[in-house]
Design an enzyme around this catalytic site. Structure first.
Site, PDB file in Angstrom:
ATOM      1  N   HIS A 244       0.830  -1.199   0.000  1.00 10.23           N
ATOM      2  CA  HIS A 244       0.000   0.000   0.000  1.00 10.23           C
ATOM      3  C   HIS A 244       0.873   1.262   0.000  1.00 10.23           C
ATOM      4  O   HIS A 244       1.579   1.508   0.971  1.00 10.23           O
ATOM      5  CB  HIS A 244      -0.892  -0.033   1.246  1.00 10.23           C
ATOM      6  CG  HIS A 244      -1.906   1.041   1.326  1.00 10.23           C
ATOM      7  ND1 HIS A 244      -1.837   2.051   2.259  1.00 10.23           N
ATOM      8  CD2 HIS A 244      -3.011   1.277   0.586  1.00 10.23           C
ATOM      9  CE1 HIS A 244      -2.873   2.846   2.111  1.00 10.23           C
ATOM     10  NE2 HIS A 244      -3.607   2.414   1.103  1.00 10.23           N
TER      11      HIS A 244
ATOM     12  N   HIS B 191      -1.239  10.747  -2.775  1.00 12.66           N
ATOM     13  CA  HIS B 191      -2.555  10.483  -2.177  1.00 12.66           C
ATOM     14  C   HIS B 191      -3.364  11.757  -1.988  1.00 12.66           C
ATOM     15  O   HIS B 191      -4.534  11.837  -2.387  1.00 12.66           O
ATOM     16  CB  HIS B 191      -2.379   9.778  -0.830  1.00 12.66           C
ATOM     17  CG  HIS B 191      -3.670   9.502  -0.120  1.00 12.66           C
ATOM     18  ND1 HIS B 191      -4.288  10.429   0.702  1.00 12.66           N
ATOM     19  CD2 HIS B 191      -4.473   8.418  -0.128  1.00 12.66           C
ATOM     20  CE1 HIS B 191      -5.403   9.909   1.171  1.00 12.66           C
ATOM     21  NE2 HIS B 191      -5.539   8.691   0.692  1.00 12.66           N
TER      22      HIS B 191
END
Ligand code: G3P
Ligand code: CA
Length: 255
Positions: A12, A54
């Site tokens: 991740h 992100h």
């Protein structure tokens, strides 16, 4: 457990517990740690380049300030996304795909998440598909064979991918069980559902329900051993973790 059986381990934002998230070094480490997949978030710069970041802004993950959609790639490259000791430029999706395809030890997949709502809307998926086409990844022989998977919390984004590239696997991410089982995944043709691990703890039946409808399950972000074991028992296909190395060890999978 054999390496050929799920759950497969997705790094991740790279091996992001060990190194700054979304940096080339974090992804290189994840590959060396035996990750089966690499997760990234993508956003469009003002000059139309997909970068792996992100947040909407760069404050949290760099030494700069600003909104990505208002900055060019050249402007973003001025800032350090690594550490003081090991500086790193912002990573482009193109660089991440190149790294992944050059890695010959394992047919690692890239799980690419598009964020919405964003300034450029559907242009994100248009640019993403163009990039995947450029790398020869947009029309895999099957979902299983695909080296790219596209994910989003936005059903419309998943639908745009399915409509234009029907062979590409997709994950409809969701914050609630109701969203994932309420017909959205079926309507947009997602090949997998993507619950957070907290949702899966409350709704373990999601995995079997998805499987009955022909869908895999991708669960995020699975960092605790009890959750890793729980996902394995439920038959989750893909688990996204910030700790790929120890997760592989816990699952008894080789690097
Ligand atoms: O892998 C899916 C997961 O990354 C979704 O949440 O906020 O980490 O992008 P977020
Ligand atoms: Ca993400």
């Amino acid at each position: 457990m054999s390496d050929n059986r799920p759950p497969f381990v997705v790094a991740h934002r790279g091996s992001s517990a060990a190194l700054p998230e979304h940096t080339l070094a974090a992804y290189e480490l994840a590959l060396h740690e035996g990750a089966d997949g690499l997760e990234c978030d993508v956003r469009l710069t003002r000059d139309g380049v997909l970068v792996c970041v992100h947040d909407r802004t760069i404050e949290r993950t760099s030494d700069g300030t600003g909104v990505i959609s208002e900055m060019t790639l050249a402007e973003l490259k001025e800032f350090n996304f690594g550490t003081a000791d090991k500086p790193a430029e912002v990573l482009t999706l193109s660089e991440l795909l190149t790294l992944t395809l050059d890695w010959k030890s394992r047919a690692t997949k890239v799980f690419i998440e598009t964020k919405h709502p964003v300034r450029y809307g559907a242009l994100v998926e248009t640019k993403l598909l163009a990039e995947l086409q450029r790398f020869g990844l947009a029309s895999p022989a099957s979902a299983d064979m695909s080296r790219a998977v596209v994910m989003s919390f936005a059903a419309t984004a998943v639908w745009r991918i399915r409509r234009s590239a029907p062979m590409l696997p997709t994950v409809l991410l969701g914050e609630t069980a109701l969203y994932l089982t309420g017909g959205a995944a079926h309507t947009v043709g997602a090949t997998a559902i993507g619950p957070g691990v907290a949702v899966l703890r409350d709704h373990p039946d999601l995995v079997d329900k998805a499987a009955a409808a022909g869908r895999a399950t991708y669960c995020w972000t699975v960092d605790d051993r009890t959750d890793v074991d729980y996902c394995a028992e439920l038959g989750v296909s893909w688990i996204a973790t910030n700790h790929p190395a120890r997760t592989k060890t816990w699952l008894g999978q080789s690097v």
